[in-house]
Motif scaffolding. Structure first.
Motif, PDB file in Angstrom:
ATOM      1  N   ARG A 265       0.825  -1.204   0.000  1.00 33.97           N
ATOM      2  CA  ARG A 265       0.000   0.000   0.000  1.00 33.97           C
ATOM      3  C   ARG A 265       0.866   1.263   0.000  1.00 33.97           C
ATOM      4  NH1 ARG A 265      -5.162   1.550   3.910  1.00 33.97           N
ATOM      5  NH2 ARG A 265      -5.215   3.744   3.304  1.00 33.97           N
ATOM      6  N   CYS A 286      -8.018  -4.137  -1.744  1.00 31.29           N
ATOM      7  CA  CYS A 286      -7.261  -3.667  -0.577  1.00 31.29           C
ATOM      8  C   CYS A 286      -8.116  -3.710   0.692  1.00 31.29           C
ATOM      9  CB  CYS A 286      -6.739  -2.250  -0.838  1.00 31.29           C
ATOM     10  SG  CYS A 286      -5.466  -1.682   0.305  1.00 31.29           S
ATOM     11  N   TRP A 304      -8.614  -2.839   6.591  1.00 32.38           N
ATOM     12  CA  TRP A 304      -7.858  -1.604   6.760  1.00 32.38           C
ATOM     13  C   TRP A 304      -8.650  -0.526   7.502  1.00 32.38           C
ATOM     14  CZ3 TRP A 304      -2.857  -0.512   6.088  1.00 32.38           C
ATOM     15  CH2 TRP A 304      -2.076  -1.410   5.338  1.00 32.38           C
ATOM     16  N   GLU A 311      -9.143   1.997   3.218  1.00 30.77           N
ATOM     17  CA  GLU A 311      -8.579   1.863   1.873  1.00 30.77           C
ATOM     18  C   GLU A 311      -9.090   2.935   0.926  1.00 30.77           C
ATOM     19  OE1 GLU A 311     -12.093  -0.975   2.143  1.00 30.77           O
ATOM     20  OE2 GLU A 311     -10.578  -0.102   3.457  1.00 30.77           O
TER      21      GLU A 311
END
Length: 464
Positions: A265, A286, A304, A311
């Motif tokens: 990332r 992601c 995330w 994300e």
């Protein structure tokens, strides 16, 4: 029975690579097929002596000695060095078993990259960057769902396999449960059984979480269109970071690119901040943050957004605002409704505001991502930013994920894009742009939906 994997998922053209293969046949040979608009046979090995080896545990490096659940020694899978093909691209090694008389015992299907055994996927990278577009295969996602032969772990019998979707409890595993799953084992795109093979796609019978289902159609379409593309895996992105992306104008990800490490990332965010571009022709992108425990073993930590780093900040969208319309239980197809039809993304499509495209293909399909917006407001919809979507994100199309299914959060897919910043190179100023198709099923529609194909051309041509 024969299975194998490439120890180096992305070797360099003209170098050497190692296949790890276990078979109960006395001999086998390897056919290397390049994936493009179909499979093209490029090289054949001579007959190689077959040797059987036991399956290892999911977190093991199967090329190293291991210890089984009952303390039994597990010998490493035999290594077979091979020359790497000279032409870069995506390859499938087809493994053919033979007898003692030089005859074939098996006849694997060479018309498809898909297979539950007898195949192994790998990428051949060029000696040096040769294109403006870099396409990344989601190796981590493939292995997150990899169940080898499809036999789920049974604590009572103490056998079978697990992946990140059917992890046993630590007390159910003799000796305790080590975290994560490994990359050095059969599977990883083909040659094994995905966990959710039961999750049938009525539009494409190949199993989800395989190369043939997600990336294969996109790679074939790129070949038919004559695009010059270099290929890598997300392991390369994890290991090499910004240095991998620096020579390229555009990074492309498609289908189901769900699992991302910090290094992956950070590298993509830096690429975009420096003026590079990214096109996500997929969904559920992601979603999980993963960590590596060694060179080839990884586990997932959390989505995330639960870690305070949604994300959306990178992609503009999130699965938590889209939804899932999997299996064949949701018969009402969903497409994208256009807004901002005068945007360059729609050039040449002939679409107008309010029109729907991709309906026949159920384009907003298996999993989709969205930016939060006020569903009660009239179109054109704009993101609220409450979920971490950048203020400059433009929603170009909306698909209602709640139609004959269930949606998360806002319950809508949002195709769109945003520019992260400006970067001056020579006499021209260009912004780092991130485009998202926001649905896993975009690659499947490339061949049958003209607007999907034209939008893809517009994005590739402009951002590369």
């Amino acid at each position: 029975m024969i299975r194998g994997y490439a120890e180096q998922p992305s070797p360099r053209a003209g170098g050497r690579m190692t296949l790890r293969v276990a078979t109960d046949a006395p001999w086998f040979r390897v056919e290397l097929h390049r994936c493009g608009d179909g499979l093209t046979l490029c090289e054949k090995s001579p007959w190689l002596p077959g040797e059987d080896a036991p399956p290892h545990l999911p977190w093991h490096d199967w090329g190293e000695p291991g210890t089984g659940l009952r303390g039994e020694p597990l010998k490493p899978w035999p290594a077979y060095p091979l020359p790497v093909p000279a032409e870069p691209g995506v390859y499938v090694a087809v493994l053919v078993e033979g007898d003692d008389n030089g005859g074939d015992l098996t006849d694997p299907d060479r018309t498809t990259a898909d297979g539950r055994e007898a195949k192994a996927l790998f990428v051949v990278r060029p000696p040096r960057p040769a294109a403006r577009i870099l396409y990344k295969l989601p190796l981590l996602t493939y292995h997150a769902y990899n169940l080898i032969d499809g036999r789920a772990y049974d604590p009572e019998r103490g056998d079978g396999h697990w992946c990140l979707y059917n992890m046993p409890r630590p007390e159910e595993v003799p000796g305790g449960l080590s975290p994560g799953v490994g990359l050095h084992r059969p599977g990883g795109g083909t040659g094994a059984t995905p966990y959710d093979v039961f999750n049938f796609d009525p539009y494409d019978p190949t199993p989800r979480q395989t190369f043939a289902h997600w990336d294969g159609p996109f790679v074939a379409w790129l070949a038919r269109r004559g695009y010059a593309v270099d290929y890598c895996t997300d392991l390369d992105l994890h290991r090499e970071g910004p240095a991998l992306l620096e020579p390229y104008r555009l990074l492309v990800s498609a289908g189901h690119d769900e699992y991302w490490s910090d290094a992956m990332r950070a590298a993509v965010a830096r690429h975009v901040a420096g003026g590079g571009n990214v096109a996500f022709f997929g969904g559920n992108t992601c979603w999980w943050r993963v960590v590596f425990h060694d060179a080839v073993t990884f586990s997932r930590v959390a989505p995330w957004h639960e870690l305070g780093r949604p994300e959306n900040e990178l992609t503009g969208v999130s699965f938590r605002n889209g939804g899932e319309r999997d299996r064949d239980e949701h018969p009402v197809p969903v497409g994208f409704r256009v807004q901002h039809a005068d945007h360059w993304v729609y050039e040449g499509t002939g679409l107008s505001d309010g029109e729907v495209f991709g309906l026949a293909e159920n384009l907003v399909g298996y999993e989709c991502d969205g930016a939060a917006f006020d569903r009660a407001a009239p179109p054109p919809h704009a993101p609220t930013g409450a979920d971490g979507t950048p203020a400059g994100f433009t929603i170009l199309a909306v698909g209602d994920a709640r139609a004959s299914g269930w949606g998360l959060g806002n319950g809508a897919a949002t195709m769109g894009l945003h520019t992260v910043g400006l970067h001056t190179v020579g006499p021209h100023a260009s912004g780092g742009t991130v485009f998202t198709a926001a649905t896993t099923d975009w690659p499947r529609a490339l061949a049958t939906c003209p607007p999907v194909a034209r939008i893809t051309v517009n994005v590739l041509d402009r951002l590369s």
